[in-house]
Write a protein that holds these residues in place. Structure first.
Motif, PDB file in Angstrom:
ATOM      1  N   UNK A 164       4.169   6.029  -3.675  1.00 10.22           N
ATOM      2  CA  UNK A 164       5.183   7.026  -4.077  1.00 10.22           C
ATOM      3  C   UNK A 164       6.153   5.311  -3.365  1.00 10.22           C
ATOM      4  N   UNK A 165       7.619   5.766  -4.201  1.00  9.17           N
ATOM      5  CA  UNK A 165       8.438   4.673  -4.175  1.00  9.17           C
ATOM      6  C   UNK A 165       8.351   3.980  -2.429  1.00  9.17           C
ATOM      7  N   UNK A 166       8.621   4.891  -1.555  1.00  5.75           N
ATOM      8  CA  UNK A 166       8.779   3.882  -0.409  1.00  5.75           C
ATOM      9  C   UNK A 166       7.640   3.231  -0.206  1.00  5.75           C
ATOM     10  N   UNK A 167       6.247   3.669  -0.326  1.00  2.00           N
ATOM     11  CA  UNK A 167       5.221   2.782   0.247  1.00  2.00           C
ATOM     12  C   UNK A 167       5.146   1.270  -1.578  1.00  2.00           C
ATOM     13  N   UNK A 168       5.324   2.071  -2.485  1.00  2.00           N
ATOM     14  CA  UNK A 168       5.539   0.573  -3.294  1.00  2.00           C
ATOM     15  C   UNK A 168       6.768  -0.338  -2.420  1.00  2.00           C
ATOM     16  N   UNK A 169       7.655  -0.071  -2.593  1.00  2.00           N
ATOM     17  CA  UNK A 169       9.091  -0.991  -1.749  1.00  2.00           C
ATOM     18  C   UNK A 169       8.749  -1.571  -1.081  1.00  2.00           C
ATOM     19  N   UNK A 170       8.336  -0.905   0.735  1.00  3.87           N
ATOM     20  CA  UNK A 170       7.637  -1.800   1.464  1.00  3.87           C
ATOM     21  C   UNK A 170       6.846  -2.903   0.709  1.00  3.87           C
ATOM     22  N   UNK A 171       5.921  -2.245   0.173  1.00  2.90           N
ATOM     23  CA  UNK A 171       4.703  -3.378   0.579  1.00  2.90           C
ATOM     24  C   UNK A 171       5.533  -4.701  -0.869  1.00  2.90           C
ATOM     25  N   UNK A 172       6.151  -4.471  -1.408  1.00  2.00           N
ATOM     26  CA  UNK A 172       6.619  -5.238  -2.368  1.00  2.00           C
ATOM     27  C   UNK A 172       7.879  -6.050  -0.729  1.00  2.00           C
ATOM     28  N   UNK A 176       1.963 -18.098   1.915  1.00  2.00           N
ATOM     29  CA  UNK A 176       1.425 -17.862   0.995  1.00  2.00           C
ATOM     30  C   UNK A 176       0.923 -16.912  -0.182  1.00  2.00           C
ATOM     31  N   UNK A 177       0.134 -17.155   0.204  1.00  2.00           N
ATOM     32  CA  UNK A 177      -0.354 -15.757  -1.666  1.00  2.00           C
ATOM     33  C   UNK A 177      -0.956 -15.018  -0.716  1.00  2.00           C
ATOM     34  N   UNK A 178      -0.282 -14.229   0.397  1.00  2.00           N
ATOM     35  CA  UNK A 178      -0.663 -12.952   1.512  1.00  2.00           C
ATOM     36  C   UNK A 178       0.240 -11.593   0.528  1.00  2.00           C
ATOM     37  N   UNK A 179      -0.221 -10.795  -0.854  1.00  2.00           N
ATOM     38  CA  UNK A 179       0.925 -10.032  -1.652  1.00  2.00           C
ATOM     39  C   UNK A 179       0.267  -8.878  -1.224  1.00  2.00           C
ATOM     40  N   UNK A 180      -1.445  -8.534  -0.681  1.00  2.00           N
ATOM     41  CA  UNK A 180      -1.751  -7.315  -0.998  1.00  2.00           C
ATOM     42  C   UNK A 180      -2.150  -6.256   0.395  1.00  2.00           C
ATOM     43  N   UNK A 181      -0.796  -5.329   0.426  1.00  3.20           N
ATOM     44  CA  UNK A 181      -0.306  -4.816   1.483  1.00  3.20           C
ATOM     45  C   UNK A 181      -1.131  -3.283   1.660  1.00  3.20           C
ATOM     46  N   UNK A 182      -1.942  -2.877   2.737  1.00  6.69           N
ATOM     47  CA  UNK A 182      -2.576  -1.659   3.238  1.00  6.69           C
ATOM     48  C   UNK A 182      -1.891  -1.014   4.480  1.00  6.69           C
ATOM     49  N   UNK A 183      -1.556  -0.120   4.399  1.00  8.36           N
ATOM     50  CA  UNK A 183      -1.251   0.607   5.171  1.00  8.36           C
ATOM     51  C   UNK A 183      -2.316   1.666   6.217  1.00  8.36           C
ATOM     52  N   UNK A 184      -1.213   1.572   7.633  1.00 11.39           N
ATOM     53  CA  UNK A 184      -2.146   2.791   8.438  1.00 11.39           C
ATOM     54  C   UNK A 184      -1.559   3.037   9.139  1.00 11.39           C
ATOM     55  N   UNK A 225      10.138   4.626   4.429  1.00 15.25           N
ATOM     56  CA  UNK A 225      11.865   4.170   4.158  1.00 15.25           C
ATOM     57  C   UNK A 225      12.634   4.056   6.042  1.00 15.25           C
ATOM     58  N   UNK A 226      11.593   4.743   6.856  1.00 18.57           N
ATOM     59  CA  UNK A 226      12.458   4.247   8.513  1.00 18.57           C
ATOM     60  C   UNK A 226      11.463   2.535   8.350  1.00 18.57           C
ATOM     61  N   UNK A 227      10.699   1.776   7.923  1.00 17.15           N
ATOM     62  CA  UNK A 227      10.420   0.633   7.871  1.00 17.15           C
ATOM     63  C   UNK A 227      11.411  -0.571   7.013  1.00 17.15           C
TER      64      UNK A 227
END
Length: 455
Positions: free
Chosen positions: A89-97, A105-113, A328-330
């Motif tokens: 969903x959009x807010x997860x994508x935007x927040x990961x970015x 560095x290359x810490x580019x992959x975000x796994x949410x909990x 969204x809050x984040x």
């Protein structure tokens, strides 16, 4: 809201509080907090307290921020829930970015909990899964530090270095090992040379890896500033040496920043503050300033690579991980960080916070004042000269029986704890300034002066 008497009765009869000695409320009211505004909270009787712990190292922007409440409401109206199980969903994508853009560095992959313990749990599972996929299936062991706290789930608790917190839940997950922490105040080696002590402490990780066998050790979990025991900063060069050791033995460095990320140390991430490059960061708490639950494991591109192969999958997830309202809050929270220059505020005021707390050194009961940013511990002692600590009986009688209660009664919400040595911990909202520092110091002075007379 129900009347105070009914709330008290219901709390006594039905609410199972976390990390709480319920027997202490047999003849006493349960503290009930009903409102927050800025750096202050109010109880059900209308009494005001300075929030000296940001809730639980969480409320970075303080209480009562309508912008964050509005962001949650707007998102709930549009899309209240959607899991990230093969959908997005959009807010997860935007927040990961956005989070990836802040990460080093290359810490580019975000796994949410949904929280910090889950982030640590996810990191350990990823570590083991990764090494199996790259042909090193024996690498599964984890090294962490003595007295360190990493969470309460079975895996995270296994990595935790607090025996008394673990005993009642054993047997836990095997294959975790402890090395010394960076408590220079009680340094067993090189107590007069901070840099040499840091080198020694880091080298204990190499020794532990050798003792277990480099082919079996997968990761080292370290906080930038260790929480349990009372805010142990890293000595100069410590993390740089740890990075060298991890590279030499092909061991992953996990920076557990559940507390230290998102401004607590004046930077988005503690790794940036101390100039080291982790392979993973675990975070939570301040990412939303507590207005919704959210955590994250941030991994390097290298760790993601095997999972991009055809048919590969990290078979792990949480129903509410990356919840639309939380993300969204984040996003709004992190935008406020930038708009209000919160990181700059912390860096500009951290010296004043330190010097204000340092005033307490004239009290005989204060042994050490340590920390970084807006994250400090004050260690209490029986004797400043010898650094003699409290006995178990004195801890029970003075720290829990008096200090903890008296600070609250005087209008300061913070933490008095003896996980390691007796300490008072302070981690106020990042919006705090000199007026709040002075208020903390004055309340601490009154209570700690009285506590010394009880020794």
């Amino acid at each position: 809201m129900q009347d105070h008497h009914h709330l008290q009765q219901a709390a006594h009869d039905h609410l199972w509080m976390h990390f709480a000695r319920h027997s202490s409320y047999d003849q006493a009211d349960v503290p009930i907090i009903v409102r927050g505004e800025g750096a202050y909270i109010w109880d059900a009787k209308g009494k005001r307290y300075l929030d000296g712990l940001a809730g639980l190292f969480v409320s970075q922007l303080g209480h009562g921020r309508t912008e964050l409440a509005d962001a949650a409401a707007a998102q709930a109206r549009e899309l209240a829930f959607m899991p990230l199980w093969s959908y997005a969903h959009p807010t997860a994508i935007e927040l990961a970015e956005r989070v990836a853009s802040y990460a080093p560095g290359d810490l580019n992959r975000v796994f949410f909990t949904t929280g910090g313990g889950e982030a640590v749990e996810s990191a350990w599972k990823l570590v083991k899964n990764y090494f199996k996929l790259v042909g090193k299936p024996m690498k599964h062991k984890v090294i962490s530090r003595a007295i360190a706290y990493h969470g309460t789930t079975q895996g995270a608790l296994s990595i935790t270095g607090l025996p008394l917190l673990k005993q009642q839940f054993e047997p836990l997950v095997p294959s975790t090992f402890r090395v010394p922490n960076t408590n220079f105040y009680r340094a067993p080696e090189y107590g007069d040379d901070l840099e040499a002590f840091g080198r020694w402490a880091a080298d204990q990780i190499a020794i532990a890896i050798e003792n277990e066998g480099p082919d079996t050790v997968a990761a080292v979990f370290l906080e930038p500033v260790q929480n349990a025991g009372g805010c142990f900063p890293p000595p100069p060069g410590y993390f740089q040496r740890v990075r060298e050791i991890c590279d030499e033995y092909d061991v992953l460095l996990v920076s557990d920043e559940v507390i230290c990320a998102f401004g607590r140390l004046g930077h988005m991430f503690g790794a940036e503050r101390f100039g080291y490059q982790p392979d993973m960061i675990t975070c939570a708490k301040g990412i939303t300033s507590g207005y919704a639950p959210l955590g994250a494991m941030i991994a390097s591109d290298k760790l993601m690579a095997p999972f991009l192969e055809p048919g590969a999958m990290f078979a792990h997830g949480y129903t509410f991980g990356g919840h639309p309202v939380s993300t969204a809050v984040a996003l709004r929270n992190l935008q406020i960080f930038e708009d209000e220059q919160v990181l700059e505020h912390v860096r500009g005021n951290e010296g004043a916070f330190r010097s204000t707390l340092e005033r307490l050194r004239d009290l005989p009961i204060v042994g050490d004042v340590r920390g970084e940013g807006y994250f400090y511990g004050i260690e209490l002692v029986k004797d400043q000269a010898t650094r003699e600590t409290f006995s178990d009986e004195e801890c029970e009688r003075i720290l829990y029986g008096y200090v903890s209660k008296a600070l609250y009664e005087e209008g300061l919400y913070c933490r008095a704890d003896d996980r390691g040595d007796p300490v008072v911990q302070l981690a106020p909202p990042l919006i705090c300034d000199q007026t709040h520092f002075d208020e903390m110091e004055q309340i601490l002075r009154v209570v700690l002066d009285k506590a010394h007379s009880m020794l």
